[in-house]
Design a protein around this motif. Structure first.
Motif, mmCIF file in Angstrom:
data_model
loop_
_atom_site.group_PDB
_atom_site.id
_atom_site.type_symbol
_atom_site.label_atom_id
_atom_site.label_comp_id
_atom_site.label_asym_id
_atom_site.label_seq_id
_atom_site.Cartn_x
_atom_site.Cartn_y
_atom_site.Cartn_z
ATOM 1 N N LYS A 187 71.963 61.702 76.746
ATOM 2 C CA LYS A 187 73.366 61.363 76.954
ATOM 3 C C LYS A 187 73.828 60.023 76.395
ATOM 4 O O LYS A 187 75.015 59.837 76.138
ATOM 5 C CB LYS A 187 73.715 61.437 78.436
ATOM 6 C CG LYS A 187 73.142 60.304 79.267
ATOM 7 C CD LYS A 187 73.533 60.441 80.718
ATOM 8 C CE LYS A 187 73.005 59.278 81.542
ATOM 9 N NZ LYS A 187 73.368 59.438 82.946
ATOM 10 N N TYR A 222 80.617 64.664 77.950
ATOM 11 C CA TYR A 222 80.023 65.820 77.263
ATOM 12 C C TYR A 222 80.681 67.076 77.794
ATOM 13 O O TYR A 222 81.362 67.067 78.823
ATOM 14 C CB TYR A 222 78.500 65.875 77.462
ATOM 15 C CG TYR A 222 78.039 66.288 78.833
ATOM 16 C CD1 TYR A 222 77.778 67.631 79.132
ATOM 17 C CD2 TYR A 222 77.854 65.352 79.842
ATOM 18 C CE1 TYR A 222 77.348 68.020 80.388
ATOM 19 C CE2 TYR A 222 77.429 65.731 81.102
ATOM 20 C CZ TYR A 222 77.178 67.061 81.370
ATOM 21 O OH TYR A 222 76.756 67.445 82.620
ATOM 22 N N ILE A 275 70.244 67.109 78.720
ATOM 23 C CA ILE A 275 71.459 66.299 78.574
ATOM 24 C C ILE A 275 71.231 64.900 79.138
ATOM 25 O O ILE A 275 71.615 63.901 78.520
ATOM 26 C CB ILE A 275 72.665 66.988 79.255
ATOM 27 C CG1 ILE A 275 73.054 68.241 78.469
ATOM 28 C CG2 ILE A 275 73.843 66.024 79.394
ATOM 29 C CD1 ILE A 275 74.047 69.140 79.164
ATOM 30 N N GLY A 298 77.806 66.202 73.320
ATOM 31 C CA GLY A 298 78.034 64.927 73.992
ATOM 32 C C GLY A 298 78.409 63.860 72.982
ATOM 33 O O GLY A 298 78.015 63.911 71.819
ATOM 34 N N TYR A 299 79.158 62.887 73.452
ATOM 35 C CA TYR A 299 79.671 61.833 72.565
ATOM 36 C C TYR A 299 79.080 60.469 72.862
ATOM 37 O O TYR A 299 79.603 59.453 72.430
ATOM 38 C CB TYR A 299 81.199 61.814 72.637
ATOM 39 C CG TYR A 299 81.793 62.991 71.902
ATOM 40 C CD1 TYR A 299 82.122 62.882 70.565
ATOM 41 C CD2 TYR A 299 81.976 64.227 72.528
ATOM 42 C CE1 TYR A 299 82.641 63.965 69.861
ATOM 43 C CE2 TYR A 299 82.492 65.310 71.842
ATOM 44 C CZ TYR A 299 82.821 65.179 70.512
ATOM 45 O OH TYR A 299 83.330 66.248 69.816
#
Length: 143
Positions: A63, A128, A59, A82-83
């Motif tokens: 990220k 996320y 992550i 995650g965005y």
């Protein structure tokens, strides 16, 4: 006799064209169809301090851009969504649905922005979510 052959050929061309168009339309319709939901799946949202270190490492690497990760550990399946980079804090992620079909696990999430009245930190964040569920040996369809 040559005129008859031309008419048959023209007729045959139309039949082939119609058959081709029908095949294309039915193929497109099947591609857009969704699989039927078999059952909703139980899950828990995992706080950062309880996430496996190997998953946290992945992550951390990903990220800054949107990501979707499935990670297996023992009998558990972790799904991370995650965005990417956001300019402020105050974001949350909603799990709209998590269910099983004949061939897939479907997870649908939405990024929720901060409300207009909400005080937010004015720094870059990386929202996320990590979901933990029972291990099911199917491909994951992130939506």
């Amino acid at each position: 006799m040559g005129g008859l052959c031309n008419k048959i050929t023209g007729w045959m061309k139309r039949v082939i064209l119609v058959a081709f168009l029908m095949a294309c339309m039915s193929g497109c319709a099947m591609e857009g169809e969704e699989e039927a939901k078999l059952r909703d799946l139980e899950f828990t949202v995992v706080p950062a301090e309880e996430q496996p270190q190997a998953l946290l490492d992945v992550i951390e690497e990903k990220k800054t851009s949107p990501f979707q990760i499935s990670y297996t550990l023992g009998e558990d399946l972790f799904l991370a969504v995650g965005y990417g980079e956001q300019q402020t804090g105050g974001y949350s992620i909603c799990v709209n649905s998590l269910y099983e079909t004949d061939n897939h696990i479907v997870v649908d999430t939405t990024l929720m922005g901060p409300g207009s009245e909400e005080k937010v930190i004015d720094s870059i964040t990386y929202p996320y979510i990590v979901i933990k569920m029972e291990l099911i040996d199917k491909d994951v369809d992130f939506r």
